[in-house]
Scaffold this motif. Structure first.
Motif, PDB file in Angstrom:
ATOM      1  N   ASP A  80     -11.341  -0.807   0.323  1.00  0.00           N
ATOM      2  CA  ASP A  80     -10.184  -0.705   1.222  1.00  0.00           C
ATOM      3  C   ASP A  80     -10.270  -1.724   2.363  1.00  0.00           C
ATOM      4  O   ASP A  80      -9.323  -1.853   3.145  1.00  0.00           O
ATOM      5  CB  ASP A  80     -10.093   0.701   1.821  1.00  0.00           C
TER       6      ASP A  80
ATOM      7  N   VAL B 273      -4.487   4.105  -3.671  1.00  0.00           N
ATOM      8  CA  VAL B 273      -4.654   4.893  -2.437  1.00  0.00           C
ATOM      9  C   VAL B 273      -4.070   6.294  -2.543  1.00  0.00           C
ATOM     10  O   VAL B 273      -4.175   7.083  -1.596  1.00  0.00           O
ATOM     11  CB  VAL B 273      -4.040   4.165  -1.216  1.00  0.00           C
TER      12      VAL B 273
ATOM     13  N   VAL C  18       0.832  -1.208   0.000  1.00  0.00           N
ATOM     14  CA  VAL C  18       0.000   0.000   0.000  1.00  0.00           C
ATOM     15  C   VAL C  18       0.865   1.257   0.000  1.00  0.00           C
ATOM     16  O   VAL C  18       0.610   2.182  -0.762  1.00  0.00           O
ATOM     17  CB  VAL C  18      -0.922   0.005   1.237  1.00  0.00           C
TER      18      VAL C  18
ATOM     19  N   MET D   7      -5.668   7.166   6.780  1.00  0.00           N
ATOM     20  CA  MET D   7      -6.514   6.736   5.670  1.00  0.00           C
ATOM     21  C   MET D   7      -7.779   7.585   5.657  1.00  0.00           C
ATOM     22  O   MET D   7      -8.566   7.546   6.609  1.00  0.00           O
ATOM     23  CB  MET D   7      -6.867   5.257   5.821  1.00  0.00           C
TER      24      MET D   7
ATOM     25  N   ARG E  78      -5.424   9.677  -0.970  1.00  0.00           N
ATOM     26  CA  ARG E  78      -6.340   9.375   0.144  1.00  0.00           C
ATOM     27  C   ARG E  78      -5.581   8.930   1.396  1.00  0.00           C
ATOM     28  O   ARG E  78      -6.016   9.207   2.517  1.00  0.00           O
ATOM     29  CB  ARG E  78      -7.317   8.273  -0.270  1.00  0.00           C
ATOM     30  N   PHE E  79      -4.481   8.226   1.206  1.00  0.00           N
ATOM     31  CA  PHE E  79      -3.702   7.704   2.328  1.00  0.00           C
ATOM     32  C   PHE E  79      -2.408   8.501   2.475  1.00  0.00           C
ATOM     33  O   PHE E  79      -1.827   8.948   1.481  1.00  0.00           O
ATOM     34  CB  PHE E  79      -3.334   6.243   2.107  1.00  0.00           C
TER      35      PHE E  79
ATOM     36  N   TYR F 276       3.263   5.292  -2.942  1.00  0.00           N
ATOM     37  CA  TYR F 276       1.932   4.763  -2.684  1.00  0.00           C
ATOM     38  C   TYR F 276       1.469   3.900  -3.848  1.00  0.00           C
ATOM     39  O   TYR F 276       1.833   4.136  -5.004  1.00  0.00           O
ATOM     40  CB  TYR F 276       0.908   5.893  -2.510  1.00  0.00           C
TER      41      TYR F 276
END
Length: 119
Positions: free
Chosen positions: A89, A63, A48, A82, A66-67, A59
């Motif tokens: 997810d 993701v 991830v 997150m 967003r993460f 990343y």
């Protein structure tokens, strides 16, 4: 005993947020790059996010935006923030790192923390 321990998982609604932690314990001298993986039921374990000792970050496309991965070297802890979570997810999230003591080097995995995104 040298180990990695994750925490922070849980049940969240779509669009919600969670913050995962990965704490290294034991007589740690240094920690190499820290990786977050996830594994959904019946699927392979996927990478991830990665953060190196120098702070370089990568990343997975799924993701990005967003993460956010981060690390606190003083606390031997890494985090995965997150946001805008989606049902896809949902998975068990694992942290992984090479941990170094004065006498050993090892590739360690945490026990995993469940993240469920559902309404």
């Amino acid at each position: 005993q040298v180990q990695l321990v994750e925490s922070g998982g849980g049940l969240v609604q779509p669009g919600g947020s969670l913050r995962l932690s990965c704490a290294a314990s034991g007589s740690i001298v240094s920690i190499d790059a820290i990786n977050w993986y996830r594994q959904a039921p019946g699927k392979q374990r996927d990478l991830v996010a990665v953060i190196t000792t120098g702070g370089s970050i990568k990343y997975a496309d799924s993701v990005k935006g967003r993460f956010t991965i981060s690390r606190d070297n003083a606390k031997n802890t890494a985090y995965l923030q997150m946001n805008s979570l989606k049902p896809e997810d949902t998975a068990v999230y694992y942290c992984n790192a090479i941990l170094r003591t004065s006498t050993s080097v090892g590739d360690y995995w945490g026990q995993g923390t469940q993240v469920t995104v559902s309404s």
